[in-house]
Design a protein around this motif. Structure first.
Motif, PDB file in Angstrom:
ATOM      1  N   LEU A  25     -13.206   6.111   3.640  1.00 47.68           N
ATOM      2  CA  LEU A  25     -14.442   5.563   3.592  1.00 47.68           C
ATOM      3  C   LEU A  25     -14.393   4.790   2.261  1.00 47.68           C
ATOM      4  O   LEU A  25     -15.312   3.699   2.099  1.00 47.68           O
ATOM      5  N   THR A  26     -13.432   4.868   1.354  1.00 49.60           N
ATOM      6  CA  THR A  26     -13.502   4.134  -0.118  1.00 49.60           C
ATOM      7  C   THR A  26     -12.260   3.418  -0.248  1.00 49.60           C
ATOM      8  O   THR A  26     -12.204   2.443  -0.932  1.00 49.60           O
ATOM      9  N   GLY A  27     -11.099   3.662   0.629  1.00 48.49           N
ATOM     10  CA  GLY A  27      -9.881   2.700   0.512  1.00 48.49           C
ATOM     11  C   GLY A  27      -9.905   1.789   1.524  1.00 48.49           C
ATOM     12  O   GLY A  27     -10.734   1.642   2.251  1.00 48.49           O
ATOM     13  N   ASN A  28      -8.545   1.131   1.462  1.00 50.51           N
ATOM     14  CA  ASN A  28      -8.102   0.105   2.388  1.00 50.51           C
ATOM     15  C   ASN A  28      -6.919   0.309   2.896  1.00 50.51           C
ATOM     16  O   ASN A  28      -6.253  -0.548   3.072  1.00 50.51           O
ATOM     17  N   GLY A  29      -6.585   1.717   3.195  1.00 50.18           N
ATOM     18  CA  GLY A  29      -5.165   1.785   3.705  1.00 50.18           C
ATOM     19  C   GLY A  29      -5.108   2.139   5.019  1.00 50.18           C
ATOM     20  O   GLY A  29      -6.090   1.743   5.804  1.00 50.18           O
ATOM     21  N   HIS A  30      -4.132   3.023   5.407  1.00 49.52           N
ATOM     22  CA  HIS A  30      -4.085   3.234   6.725  1.00 49.52           C
ATOM     23  C   HIS A  30      -4.903   4.040   7.153  1.00 49.52           C
ATOM     24  O   HIS A  30      -5.541   4.109   8.387  1.00 49.52           O
ATOM     25  N   GLU A  31      -5.634   5.045   6.722  1.00 52.79           N
ATOM     26  CA  GLU A  31      -6.741   5.821   6.976  1.00 52.79           C
ATOM     27  C   GLU A  31      -8.003   5.178   7.324  1.00 52.79           C
ATOM     28  O   GLU A  31      -8.864   5.403   8.220  1.00 52.79           O
ATOM     29  N   PRO A 232       5.850   3.522   9.878  1.00 49.57           N
ATOM     30  CA  PRO A 232       5.423   2.650  10.717  1.00 49.57           C
ATOM     31  C   PRO A 232       4.574   1.455   9.739  1.00 49.57           C
ATOM     32  O   PRO A 232       4.444   0.335  10.356  1.00 49.57           O
ATOM     33  N   LEU A 233       4.161   2.067   8.527  1.00 51.82           N
ATOM     34  CA  LEU A 233       3.436   1.160   7.786  1.00 51.82           C
ATOM     35  C   LEU A 233       4.465  -0.159   7.357  1.00 51.82           C
ATOM     36  O   LEU A 233       4.170  -1.143   7.109  1.00 51.82           O
ATOM     37  N   VAL A 234       5.627   0.384   6.950  1.00 45.88           N
ATOM     38  CA  VAL A 234       6.673  -0.668   6.547  1.00 45.88           C
ATOM     39  C   VAL A 234       7.040  -1.650   7.624  1.00 45.88           C
ATOM     40  O   VAL A 234       7.033  -2.778   7.646  1.00 45.88           O
ATOM     41  N   THR A 235       7.003  -1.188   9.129  1.00 44.06           N
ATOM     42  CA  THR A 235       7.030  -1.991  10.155  1.00 44.06           C
ATOM     43  C   THR A 235       6.146  -2.980  10.294  1.00 44.06           C
ATOM     44  O   THR A 235       6.136  -4.129  10.473  1.00 44.06           O
ATOM     45  N   VAL A 271       9.168  -8.926  -1.461  1.00 44.25           N
ATOM     46  CA  VAL A 271       8.246  -7.748  -2.148  1.00 44.25           C
ATOM     47  C   VAL A 271       8.426  -6.611  -1.130  1.00 44.25           C
ATOM     48  O   VAL A 271       8.531  -5.430  -1.423  1.00 44.25           O
ATOM     49  N   ILE A 272       7.895  -7.079   0.114  1.00 41.99           N
ATOM     50  CA  ILE A 272       7.977  -5.809   1.181  1.00 41.99           C
ATOM     51  C   ILE A 272       9.297  -5.067   1.272  1.00 41.99           C
ATOM     52  O   ILE A 272       9.274  -3.911   1.483  1.00 41.99           O
ATOM     53  N   ASP A 273      10.400  -5.902   1.555  1.00 43.11           N
ATOM     54  CA  ASP A 273      11.641  -5.238   1.478  1.00 43.11           C
ATOM     55  C   ASP A 273      11.894  -4.359   0.180  1.00 43.11           C
ATOM     56  O   ASP A 273      12.404  -3.350   0.483  1.00 43.11           O
ATOM     57  N   ALA A 274      11.531  -4.892  -0.836  1.00 42.75           N
ATOM     58  CA  ALA A 274      11.522  -3.662  -2.113  1.00 42.75           C
ATOM     59  C   ALA A 274      10.712  -2.564  -1.946  1.00 42.75           C
ATOM     60  O   ALA A 274      10.868  -1.725  -2.207  1.00 42.75           O
ATOM     61  N   LEU A 275       9.628  -2.977  -1.575  1.00 45.97           N
ATOM     62  CA  LEU A 275       8.552  -1.558  -1.352  1.00 45.97           C
ATOM     63  C   LEU A 275       8.850  -0.751  -0.172  1.00 45.97           C
ATOM     64  O   LEU A 275       8.603   0.619  -0.165  1.00 45.97           O
ATOM     65  N   GLU A 276       9.835  -1.419   0.709  1.00 50.10           N
ATOM     66  CA  GLU A 276      10.389  -0.561   1.741  1.00 50.10           C
ATOM     67  C   GLU A 276      11.289   0.589   1.337  1.00 50.10           C
ATOM     68  O   GLU A 276      11.369   1.744   1.333  1.00 50.10           O
ATOM     69  N   ARG A 277      12.031   0.126   0.083  1.00 51.35           N
ATOM     70  CA  ARG A 277      13.079   1.014  -0.518  1.00 51.35           C
ATOM     71  C   ARG A 277      12.361   2.004  -1.360  1.00 51.35           C
ATOM     72  O   ARG A 277      12.676   3.122  -1.620  1.00 51.35           O
ATOM     73  N   VAL A 278      11.307   1.624  -1.916  1.00 52.95           N
ATOM     74  CA  VAL A 278      10.436   2.524  -2.913  1.00 52.95           C
ATOM     75  C   VAL A 278       9.783   3.698  -1.804  1.00 52.95           C
ATOM     76  O   VAL A 278       9.697   4.859  -2.139  1.00 52.95           O
ATOM     77  N   THR A 279       9.260   3.316  -0.624  1.00 47.66           N
ATOM     78  CA  THR A 279       8.715   4.055   0.532  1.00 47.66           C
ATOM     79  C   THR A 279       9.885   5.332   0.827  1.00 47.66           C
ATOM     80  O   THR A 279       9.662   6.432   0.791  1.00 47.66           O
ATOM     81  N   TYR A 280      11.180   4.804   1.106  1.00 46.92           N
ATOM     82  CA  TYR A 280      12.187   5.554   1.283  1.00 46.92           C
ATOM     83  C   TYR A 280      12.661   6.620   0.163  1.00 46.92           C
ATOM     84  O   TYR A 280      13.060   7.913   0.270  1.00 46.92           O
ATOM     85  N   GLN A 281      12.403   6.047  -0.902  1.00 45.51           N
ATOM     86  CA  GLN A 281      12.706   6.806  -2.159  1.00 45.51           C
ATOM     87  C   GLN A 281      11.504   8.046  -2.450  1.00 45.51           C
ATOM     88  O   GLN A 281      12.060   9.172  -2.786  1.00 45.51           O
ATOM     89  N   VAL A 282      10.313   7.779  -1.833  1.00 44.90           N
ATOM     90  CA  VAL A 282       9.392   8.528  -2.195  1.00 44.90           C
ATOM     91  C   VAL A 282       9.637   9.673  -1.201  1.00 44.90           C
ATOM     92  O   VAL A 282       9.173  10.956  -1.509  1.00 44.90           O
TER      93      VAL A 282
END
Length: 396
Positions: A25-31, A232-235, A271-282
């Motif tokens: 309801l309040t965000g702008n992400g996957h949900e 899937p969000l990375v893709t 930037v997206i390539d870098a965030l992809e590595r952040v995602t895998y690290q999380v």
């Protein structure tokens, strides 16, 4: 005692459901985009069915809503382009059935010939993913052709299939254009935004529990499951850059802006390539958290996770800034990102000092050393992401 243990997981699931709905309801992400897609699919399918069944009185009305939902693509550009290819694919399948049915009748050998021909046409690369619809349309057309009573009725019903598909495609594209159009997908910055906001949502749920010492197996498993769904969000983020670059060729404004930010796509891709590595690290961090010591190590255990939560809270600020990325405010935002990254680095330093002084990092039976290494790598990847964006802004 047994009743209390059965109620706790149910309460946890209810809390997570409320959190999911809150983000929707309040965000702008996957949900949020999941809810929007469900709503638009419902509207497009209902409108297509209403027109096909109640207005046109079509016998095969289901073709219209089926086609309408398929056209709700990521971008308006994609919707239009795929709808054209989809109509061509369906028309080709119907044409194959019409020709072979007229020449050879409705026997099993004819069906085999229709199937082989449709599969061959479906391999045409110009049809792309819609190539499979050639065979689907041919099989439905064969069924319709066999059940029709006369040649004129057969021709009428086969033509109706193409008409309904075109109708459904048109309604699907129209809904995509008029109802919450995904215009942000036209910009490469959207890929960064949705991925960063999803990371922000996950870490926002993690750090309060760590700070308050409320980490349990159920919560850790839930975080791990959510982290696994970030792939899937990375893709999608990678695709958003390709789509933005592709769509720009059809935008007349590209002539006026070609000297403004020709480097933008390459910068966002980095930037997206870098965030992809952040995602895998999380994801790796959440897997390690499922192995935290059940009995703990006294106050040092609570102190470690409290500082761990402080670091995640600081990294949440970084991902929140990336989630609000705006091409027109990049200079200002990179300054804010630099400050947020420095704050997170300070929390990482405090965590490392505390762990080295108070906890058995070398003990393989305790995951403190692994968790500290995960936090350090996550910090480094987040810093690198900020550096990449800063270099994108600074490049001429």
């Amino acid at each position: 005692m047994r009743q209390r243990r059965t109620e706790a997981p149910e309460q946890g699931r209810a809390a997570r459901l409320r959190q999911w709905l809150g983000r929707a309801l309040t965000g702008n992400g996957h949900e949020r985009h999941t809810v929007v897609f469900i709503g638009k699919s419902t509207l497009a399918a209902t409108a297509a069915w209403a027109v096909a069944y109640y207005v046109l009185k079509a016998e095969s009305a289901a073709f219209a809503p089926f086609s309408a939902v398929l056209m709700l693509r990521v971008t308006v550009y994609q919707s239009v382009w795929h709808s054209l290819r989809y109509v061509v694919a369906v028309a080709a399948g119907v044409a194959v059935q019409l020709v072979f049915g007229f020449l050879f009748g409705t026997g099993l050998a004819t069906f085999a010939l229709v199937a082989a021909t449709a599969a061959t046409i479906g391999r045409w690369r110009r049809l792309g993913a819609e190539g499979a619809q050639v065979g689907t349309a041919a099989f439905f057309a064969f069924s319709t052709y066999v059940s029709a009573a006369s040649g004129l009725e057969r021709l009428s019903q086969l033509g109706e299939i193409i008409e309904l598909v075109a109708l459904g495609c048109g309604i699907g594209v129209l809904v995509n254009v008029l109802v919450l159009p995904p215009l942000r997908y036209r910009s490469a910055e959207y890929g960064v935004q949705v991925l960063a906001r999803s990371l922000c949502d996950l870490m926002s749920d993690m750090y309060p529990a760590l700070r308050q010492g409320e980490l349990d197996e159920d919560s850790a498993a839930h975080w791990r499951d959510r982290a696994s769904r970030l792939g899937p969000l990375v893709t999608q983020a990678q695709s958003s850059v390709d789509l933005a670059r592709e769509s720009s060729f059809y935008n007349p404004r590209r002539i006026l802006r070609r000297h403004a930010r020709d480097h933008a796509f390459a910068g966002y891709q980095a930037v997206i390539d870098a965030l992809e590595r952040v995602t895998y690290q999380v994801g790796s961090m959440t897997r390690s958290l499922t192995q935290y010591p059940k009995d703990g190590d006294g106050p040092e255990h609570a102190g470690f996770f409290r500082r761990y939560g402080d670091l995640l809270a600081a990294l949440t600020d970084v991902t929140q800034l990336l989630g609000d990325l705006d091409e027109d405010r990049l200079d200002e935002q990179t300054t804010q990102l630099r400050a947020a990254a420095e704050d997170a680095r300070e929390h990482c330093r405090r965590l490392a000092e505390y762990a080295q002084d108070s906890l058995p990092l070398a003990d393989p039976s305790r995951p403190y050393g692994v968790l500290l290494a995960e936090a350090t790598r996550l910090m480094e990847e987040a810093e690198y992401t900020c550096d990449v964006l800063r270099r994108t802004v600074a490049s001429p």
